[in-house]
Scaffold this active site. Structure first.
Site, PDB file in Angstrom:
ATOM      1  N   ARG A  49       1.030  -1.277   0.183  1.00 42.87           N
ATOM      2  CA  ARG A  49       0.023   0.151  -0.058  1.00 42.87           C
ATOM      3  C   ARG A  49       0.914   1.167  -0.072  1.00 42.87           C
ATOM      4  O   ARG A  49       2.016   1.111   0.263  1.00 42.87           O
ATOM      5  CB  ARG A  49      -1.018   0.063   1.283  1.00 42.87           C
ATOM      6  N   GLY A  50       0.216   2.465   0.015  1.00 41.84           N
ATOM      7  CA  GLY A  50       1.178   3.763  -0.311  1.00 41.84           C
ATOM      8  C   GLY A  50       1.228   3.935  -1.815  1.00 41.84           C
ATOM      9  O   GLY A  50       1.461   3.043  -2.559  1.00 41.84           O
ATOM     10  N   ALA A  51       1.102   5.054  -1.964  1.00 39.19           N
ATOM     11  CA  ALA A  51       0.966   5.631  -3.382  1.00 39.19           C
ATOM     12  C   ALA A  51       2.389   5.246  -4.271  1.00 39.19           C
ATOM     13  O   ALA A  51       2.119   4.366  -5.353  1.00 39.19           O
ATOM     14  CB  ALA A  51       0.642   7.159  -3.667  1.00 39.19           C
ATOM     15  N   ARG A  95      -6.781  -0.826  -7.195  1.00 37.52           N
ATOM     16  CA  ARG A  95      -7.456   0.512  -6.473  1.00 37.52           C
ATOM     17  C   ARG A  95      -7.385   1.654  -7.145  1.00 37.52           C
ATOM     18  O   ARG A  95      -6.576   1.900  -7.988  1.00 37.52           O
ATOM     19  CB  ARG A  95      -6.219   0.779  -5.232  1.00 37.52           C
ATOM     20  N   GLN A 200      -2.756   2.647   9.653  1.00 36.06           N
ATOM     21  CA  GLN A 200      -1.385   2.779   9.086  1.00 36.06           C
ATOM     22  C   GLN A 200      -0.377   3.454  10.026  1.00 36.06           C
ATOM     23  O   GLN A 200       0.808   3.320   9.865  1.00 36.06           O
ATOM     24  CB  GLN A 200      -1.585   3.379   7.641  1.00 36.06           C
ATOM     25  N   ASP A 241      -1.810  10.707  -2.443  1.00 31.74           N
ATOM     26  CA  ASP A 241      -2.087   9.628  -3.175  1.00 31.74           C
ATOM     27  C   ASP A 241      -2.480  10.189  -4.739  1.00 31.74           C
ATOM     28  O   ASP A 241      -2.251   9.490  -5.767  1.00 31.74           O
ATOM     29  CB  ASP A 241      -3.463   8.813  -2.899  1.00 31.74           C
ATOM     30  N   ASN A 250      -5.447  12.391  -0.040  1.00 28.58           N
ATOM     31  CA  ASN A 250      -4.860  11.527   0.709  1.00 28.58           C
ATOM     32  C   ASN A 250      -5.507  10.892   1.668  1.00 28.58           C
ATOM     33  O   ASN A 250      -6.741  10.899   1.848  1.00 28.58           O
ATOM     34  CB  ASN A 250      -3.639  12.315   1.543  1.00 28.58           C
ATOM     35  N   LYS A 251      -5.211   9.909   2.699  1.00 31.95           N
ATOM     36  CA  LYS A 251      -5.664   8.849   3.622  1.00 31.95           C
ATOM     37  C   LYS A 251      -6.930  10.008   4.293  1.00 31.95           C
ATOM     38  O   LYS A 251      -6.919  11.085   4.752  1.00 31.95           O
ATOM     39  CB  LYS A 251      -4.969   8.534   4.468  1.00 31.95           C
TER      40      LYS A 251
HETATM   41  O1  MRU Z   1      -4.985   3.161   1.900  1.00 30.67           O
HETATM   42  P1  MRU Z   1      -3.556   3.352   1.856  1.00 30.67           P
HETATM   43  O2  MRU Z   1      -2.913   2.667   3.193  1.00 30.67           O
HETATM   44  O3  MRU Z   1      -2.736   2.865   0.729  1.00 30.67           O
HETATM   45  O4  MRU Z   1      -3.349   4.896   1.925  1.00 30.67           O
HETATM   46  C1  MRU Z   1      -2.055   5.430   1.697  1.00 30.67           C
HETATM   47  C2  MRU Z   1      -1.980   6.941   2.184  1.00 30.67           C
HETATM   48  O5  MRU Z   1      -3.040   7.628   2.229  1.00 30.67           O
HETATM   49  C3  MRU Z   1      -0.472   7.592   2.047  1.00 30.67           C
HETATM   50  O6  MRU Z   1      -0.724   8.681   2.680  1.00 30.67           O
HETATM   51  C4  MRU Z   1      -0.240   7.978   0.694  1.00 30.67           C
HETATM   52  O7  MRU Z   1      -0.209   6.954  -0.253  1.00 30.67           O
HETATM   53  C5  MRU Z   1       0.995   8.638   0.473  1.00 30.67           C
HETATM   54  S1  MRU Z   1       2.428   7.243   0.754  1.00 30.67           S
HETATM   55  C6  MRU Z   1       4.009   8.150   0.504  1.00 30.67           C
END
Ligand code: MRU
Length: 353
Positions: A49-51, A95, A200, A241, A250-251
Site C-alpha cells: 500500500r502507499g502511492a 485500487r 497505518q 495519493d 490522501n488518507k
Molecule cells: O490506504 P493506503 O494505506 O494505501 O493509503 C496510503 C496513504 O494515504 C498515504 O498517505 C499515501 O499513499 C502517501 S504514501 C507516500
C-alpha cells in the site's frame, strides 16, 4: 538487505518480494509473489500500500504478466495477448485513488518491445520496472532533503497514515523528510496519528520510526486539534495519493488535519513525487475508494457497530490546495499560489534518464 527496502524484484527466481504490511507490527513477513492474480489480491488487501509503492508494484505487475505470456509461448498468440491485457487491466484497477498505480502500469506498457516477441517484451518490461524502482528511492531522498529545510531543529511533526519506506521502496516521502532532517543532525519528534480504521499510523509509521530510533508517539486521530491548540505540534507533513490542480487526495482524515492546522496557524506540508501529480483529472472525477463496512464494524473478532447500523468507509479525502502551505517534490519546495504547478505536470523526471 537494505535496511529500508520494502519491495524488490528477486532476479534469481523472477518473483516480486515485499513485506506484508497487514502483519505489522507483530510480524515482519516477507511475501514472494509470482502472479498478477496474487499481486492484485495483495494490493486490495493492503499487503502492499502507499502511492509510490503501488506505482512500483504496478510496474512489476506488468513484468509478471509479461513473464506469464513468455512462459506460455507456443500456444494461441491471440489468446495469450487477450489474457495479458486482462491481467494488466485488473492490475490497474485494483485500487482507484492513488494515481501512481496506473502510472506505473502504463509507464511499463509504453516501453514494451513493439516487435511482439514475448521474451523481448519481458526484458523491456523488467528494465523499465527496475528503473522506476531505483528512481523511487532516489526521488524519496531528494524529497527528504528538500523538505528537511522546512523542519526547524527541535520540532514536533505531526503526520497521518504512513508515508514512509513501507509506502515507497525505501526512505519515504513525509517520513523521508523526517529521516533527512534527523540525518542532518536535527532533533525531531513525531506524532503519528493512528489513522482509523486500518491503523497505518500506529502499526506502520510508528514501527518504522521505532526501528530507526526516531522519537515517535501515537495519538488517536481525534486528539489532533487539541494537541495543536496546546502548542504541541509545530508542523504537519503528510504524503499524497493524487494531486490534481485543485486538491490533494490522501488518507481519510488528512483534510481534517489541514483545516485544524490552518485554524491554529501551523504549517501544513504535503510531500510527494511528480508521479503523484494527476495531469488531467479534475477533483470531481477522482474515484475515492470505499472500503468494506467490516473494517469499521469489527475490531478483530468483536463486533463494535450494532447490526442494522450503516457504515460509511471512504479510504481517502480531498484537501483543497489553498490549505497547503507547501508541496515538497523531488525538484524542490513549491509555495502558494503554486504558480509553478503547471511546471510539475509538464516535467517528467523519468524522461531525463
Ligand atoms: O490506504 P493506503 O494505506 O494505501 O493509503 C496510503 C496513504 O494515504 C498515504 O498517505 C499515501 O499513499 C502517501 S504514501 C507516500
Amino acid at each position: 538487505m537494505d535496511e529500508h527496502r520494502t519491495l524488490w524484484w528477486d532476479e534469481a527466481s523472477s518473483v516480486l518480494c515485499f513485506i506484508d504490511q497487514t502483519a505489522l507490527p507483530g510480524e515482519v513477513r516477507f511475501v514472494r509473489c509470482d502472479s498478477v492474480e496474487r499481486l492484485v489480491d495483495a494490493i486490495r488487501r493492503l499487503e502492499i500500500r502507499g502511492a509510490p509503492a503501488l506505482g512500483v508494484a504496478g510496474a512489476y505487475g506488468v513484468v509478471l504478466a509479461a513473464k506469464a505470456r513468455r512462459d506460455a509461448s507456443g500456444r494461441d498468440q491471440e489468446e495469450l495477448q487477450r489474457r495479458f491485457q486482462e491481467e494488466v487491466d485488473r492490475l490497474e484497477l485494483a485500487r482507484p485513488t492513488a494515481v501512481n498505480l496506473s502510472w506505473g502500469v502504463r509507464r511499463v506498457l509504453s516501453r514494451l518491445e513493439a516487435s511482439g516477441d514475448p521474451a523481448a517484451a519481458f526484458e523491456s518490461a523488467l528494465r523499465e520496472a527496475h528503473a522506476i524502482a531505483r528512481k523511487d528511492g532516489e526521488i524519496c531522498e531528494r524529497i527528504g532533503d528538500h523538505g528537511a529545510a522546512l523542519i526547524p531543529d527541535g520540532s514536533t511533526v505531526m503526520t497521518h497514515c504512513n508515508a514512509g519506506a513501507l509506502a515507497c521502496t525505501r526512505w519515504g516521502t513525509a517520513l523521508g523528510v523526517v529521516r533527512s532532517a534527523v540525518r542532518q543532525g536535527k532533533l525531531v519528534k513525531v506524532i503519528a496519528c493512528e489513522t482509523r480504521p486500518l491503523l497505518q499510523g500506529s502499526r506502520l509509521t510508528a514501527w518504522e520510526l521505532v526501528r530507526d530510533r526516531i522519537d515517535v508517539s501515537v495519538v488517536p486521530d481525534s486528539s489532533a486539534a487539541f494537541l495543536m491548540r496546546r502548542g504541541e505540534v509545530d508542523l504537519v507533513i503528510v504524503g499524497a495519493d493524487r494531486i490534481t490542480r485543485g486538491a490533494v487526495f490522501n488518507k481519510i482524515g488528512t483534510y481534517m488535519h489541514a483545516v485544524c492546522a490552518r485554524h491554529h496557524h501551523i504549517p501544513f506540508y504535503v510531500a510527494a513525487p511528480h508521479s503523484t501529480f494527476d495531469r488531467t483529472g479534475k477533483e470531481a472525477d477522482v474515484v475515492i475508494e470505499r472500503r468494506p463496512a467490516e473494517e469499521i464494524s469489527w475490531s478483530g473478532s468483536r463486533r463494535v457497530v450494532p447490526e442494522g447500523a450503516g457504515v460509511i468507509n471512504y479510504a481517502f479525502d480531498a484537501t483543497p490546495l489553498n490549505l497547503v502551505d507547501a508541496l515538497i517534490t523531488e525538484d524542490g519546495v513549491i509555495r502558494p499560489p503554486f504558480a509553478h504547478l503547471s511546471g510539475c505536470y509538464d516535467d517528467d523526471p523519468y524522461a531525463r534518464r
